[in-house]
Design a protein around this motif. Structure first.
Motif, PDB file in Angstrom:
ATOM      1  N   TYR A  64      38.887 131.012  56.400  1.00 43.29           N
ATOM      2  CA  TYR A  64      37.976 130.423  56.765  1.00 43.29           C
ATOM      3  C   TYR A  64      37.042 130.138  55.033  1.00 43.29           C
ATOM      4  N   ARG A  65      36.442 131.931  55.116  1.00 41.49           N
ATOM      5  CA  ARG A  65      36.132 132.117  53.984  1.00 41.49           C
ATOM      6  C   ARG A  65      36.920 131.477  52.796  1.00 41.49           C
ATOM      7  N   TRP A  66      37.894 131.533  52.484  1.00 41.18           N
ATOM      8  CA  TRP A  66      38.393 130.949  50.657  1.00 41.18           C
ATOM      9  C   TRP A  66      38.553 129.773  51.381  1.00 41.18           C
ATOM     10  N   MET A  67      38.419 128.924  52.541  1.00 41.63           N
ATOM     11  CA  MET A  67      38.513 127.184  51.979  1.00 41.63           C
ATOM     12  C   MET A  67      37.619 126.874  52.229  1.00 41.63           C
ATOM     13  N   LEU A  68      36.684 127.398  53.324  1.00 42.49           N
ATOM     14  CA  LEU A  68      35.534 126.830  53.339  1.00 42.49           C
ATOM     15  C   LEU A  68      34.192 127.300  52.202  1.00 42.49           C
ATOM     16  N   GLU A  69      34.196 128.268  52.532  1.00 41.00           N
ATOM     17  CA  GLU A  69      32.508 128.533  51.338  1.00 41.00           C
ATOM     18  C   GLU A  69      33.404 129.259  49.999  1.00 41.00           C
ATOM     19  N   ARG A  70      34.653 129.139  49.206  1.00 40.56           N
ATOM     20  CA  ARG A  70      34.590 129.076  48.332  1.00 40.56           C
ATOM     21  C   ARG A  70      35.474 127.749  47.612  1.00 40.56           C
ATOM     22  N   TRP A  71      35.817 127.142  48.276  1.00 30.64           N
ATOM     23  CA  TRP A  71      37.112 126.147  48.076  1.00 30.64           C
ATOM     24  C   TRP A  71      36.562 124.471  48.562  1.00 30.64           C
ATOM     25  N   GLY A  72      35.132 124.742  49.828  1.00 31.21           N
ATOM     26  CA  GLY A  72      35.234 123.463  51.293  1.00 31.21           C
ATOM     27  C   GLY A  72      34.636 122.515  49.616  1.00 31.21           C
ATOM     28  N   ASP A  73      33.555 122.323  48.862  1.00 31.46           N
ATOM     29  CA  ASP A  73      32.787 121.823  48.130  1.00 31.46           C
ATOM     30  C   ASP A  73      34.263 120.604  47.661  1.00 31.46           C
ATOM     31  N   GLY A  81      34.488 119.353  59.509  1.00 27.16           N
ATOM     32  CA  GLY A  81      35.063 119.520  60.371  1.00 27.16           C
ATOM     33  C   GLY A  81      34.948 120.731  61.149  1.00 27.16           C
ATOM     34  N   ILE A  82      33.706 121.855  60.909  1.00 24.38           N
ATOM     35  CA  ILE A  82      33.558 123.325  60.873  1.00 24.38           C
ATOM     36  C   ILE A  82      32.233 122.933  60.724  1.00 24.38           C
ATOM     37  N   THR A  83      31.343 123.394  62.193  1.00 26.02           N
ATOM     38  CA  THR A  83      29.849 123.424  61.618  1.00 26.02           C
ATOM     39  C   THR A  83      29.449 125.075  60.840  1.00 26.02           C
ATOM     40  N   ASP A  84      28.056 124.832  60.784  1.00 23.90           N
ATOM     41  CA  ASP A  84      27.949 126.706  59.618  1.00 23.90           C
ATOM     42  C   ASP A  84      28.083 127.114  60.800  1.00 23.90           C
ATOM     43  N   GLU A  85      27.238 127.095  61.665  1.00 25.40           N
ATOM     44  CA  GLU A  85      27.283 127.850  63.055  1.00 25.40           C
ATOM     45  C   GLU A  85      28.504 129.095  63.654  1.00 25.40           C
ATOM     46  N   GLN A  86      29.739 128.255  63.786  1.00 21.13           N
ATOM     47  CA  GLN A  86      30.960 128.210  64.182  1.00 21.13           C
ATOM     48  C   GLN A  86      31.678 128.876  62.345  1.00 21.13           C
ATOM     49  N   TYR A  87      31.127 128.659  61.166  1.00 23.42           N
ATOM     50  CA  TYR A  87      31.629 129.598  59.955  1.00 23.42           C
ATOM     51  C   TYR A  87      31.106 130.998  60.204  1.00 23.42           C
ATOM     52  N   ARG A  88      30.137 130.836  60.917  1.00 24.85           N
ATOM     53  CA  ARG A  88      29.437 132.113  60.732  1.00 24.85           C
ATOM     54  C   ARG A  88      30.238 133.703  61.566  1.00 24.85           C
ATOM     55  N   LYS A  89      30.580 132.348  62.443  1.00 22.12           N
ATOM     56  CA  LYS A  89      31.385 133.291  63.700  1.00 22.12           C
ATOM     57  C   LYS A  89      32.398 134.115  62.899  1.00 22.12           C
ATOM     58  N   PHE A  90      32.987 132.735  62.440  1.00 26.75           N
ATOM     59  CA  PHE A  90      34.317 133.287  61.423  1.00 26.75           C
ATOM     60  C   PHE A  90      34.215 134.077  60.272  1.00 26.75           C
ATOM     61  N   ARG A  97      34.448 141.601  56.534  1.00 21.68           N
ATOM     62  CA  ARG A  97      34.964 140.287  56.135  1.00 21.68           C
ATOM     63  C   ARG A  97      36.561 140.004  57.450  1.00 21.68           C
ATOM     64  N   ARG A  98      35.229 140.319  58.541  1.00 17.84           N
ATOM     65  CA  ARG A  98      35.889 140.362  60.068  1.00 17.84           C
ATOM     66  C   ARG A  98      34.946 138.343  60.740  1.00 17.84           C
ATOM     67  N   MET A  99      36.290 138.360  61.344  1.00 19.68           N
ATOM     68  CA  MET A  99      35.517 137.103  62.144  1.00 19.68           C
ATOM     69  C   MET A  99      34.304 137.941  63.568  1.00 19.68           C
ATOM     70  N   ASP A 100      33.587 137.917  63.954  1.00 21.53           N
ATOM     71  CA  ASP A 100      31.798 138.521  65.105  1.00 21.53           C
ATOM     72  C   ASP A 100      32.975 139.198  65.665  1.00 21.53           C
ATOM     73  N   GLU A 101      32.369 139.733  65.818  1.00 19.60           N
ATOM     74  CA  GLU A 101      33.224 141.313  67.122  1.00 19.60           C
ATOM     75  C   GLU A 101      32.223 140.850  68.432  1.00 19.60           C
ATOM     76  N   ARG A 102      31.071 140.343  68.439  1.00 16.44           N
ATOM     77  CA  ARG A 102      30.643 139.682  69.919  1.00 16.44           C
ATOM     78  C   ARG A 102      30.893 138.611  70.486  1.00 16.44           C
ATOM     79  N   GLU A 103      31.142 137.520  69.526  1.00 15.09           N
ATOM     80  CA  GLU A 103      32.314 136.732  69.980  1.00 15.09           C
ATOM     81  C   GLU A 103      33.688 136.630  70.415  1.00 15.09           C
TER      82      GLU A 103
END
Length: 219
Positions: A64-73, A81-90, A97-103
């Motif tokens: 997710y970090r590579w495909m959306l944050e760095r290469w997304g544009d 199709g992935i929302t900002d809220e979903q991305y913050r959990k990923f 460098r991990r997913m949100d462990e609360r979720e």
């Protein structure tokens, strides 16, 4: 990875057929493990400071970090199709460098998110061509490990220097993510061996864990 020569117009997936089995390899390696086995950690080795559960969480997050944050544009100009809220959990700012462990703490939820991450990578490989993977370029943040890891890359990674910026191609990005998966699977197998458990998956001898200077210590 494919070692054949492919024309620029060929679909990008011919370069990385492994992406159609990566998530299955992870599932096979961790199937049947108890919570105690998934959460075992030790300060004795660098690779044992993250448990199996956290290794898997990292593997999902990195795509997710590579495909959306760095290469997304570039690869998803009209949205993934992935929302900002979903991305913050990923890719949680609260967990290194991990997913949100609360979720994402239950291993079934982590593996489901990892499977979706690999599917996201497949989407890009199906949209791109061999040629576009090799010409697309972004600035590259060079961590202390990259001078070691670059040995595994035949092309596509420029660490910069002498006024030259560090860059990475989309092809090298997919190679990097694949090598990360293989290397973290190797870590998971070492974590299992440290607990007296057998490894399941036969790892290909390629990627970061095979380069000279990599920590290949065993329990």
């Amino acid at each position: 990875m494919s070692q054949q020569t492919h024309p620029d117009y060929a679909p990008a997936r011919v370069l990385f057929p492994e992406y159609w089995s990566l998530d299955a390899m992870v599932r096979a390696e961790i199937e049947g493990l108890t919570d105690e086995q998934l959460d075992w950690e030790s300060g004795q080795w660098g690779w044992s400071e993250w448990s199996i559960r956290r290794q898997v969480s990292h593997m999902g997050s990195l795509v997710y970090r590579w495909m959306l944050e760095r290469w997304g544009d570039q690869v998803f100009p009209y949205g993934s199709g992935i929302t900002d809220e979903q991305y913050r959990k990923f890719s949680s700012a609260d967990f290194d460098r991990r997913m949100d462990e609360r979720e994402y703490w239950d291993i079934a939820d982590i593996v489901a998110a990892l499977t979706d991450a690999v599917k996201l990578a497949r989407r890009v490989l199906e949209m791109e061509t061999v040629g576009s993977l090799r010409v697309r370029l972004i600035p590259h943040r060079v961590s202390p490990q990259w001078p070691l890891m670059v040995q595994a890359h035949p092309r596509g990674v420029d660490l910069g220097g002498d006024g030259r910026p560090a860059t990475i191609t989309l092809e090298a990005t997919f190679r990097h993510m694949y090598f990360e998966y293989i290397t973290h699977l190797y870590n998971i197998q070492r974590l299992k061996r440290a607990q007296g458990l057998p490894a399941i998956v036969r790892l290909p001898r390629e990627g970061y864990w095979t380069v000279p200077g990599w920590d290949v210590s065993e329990p």
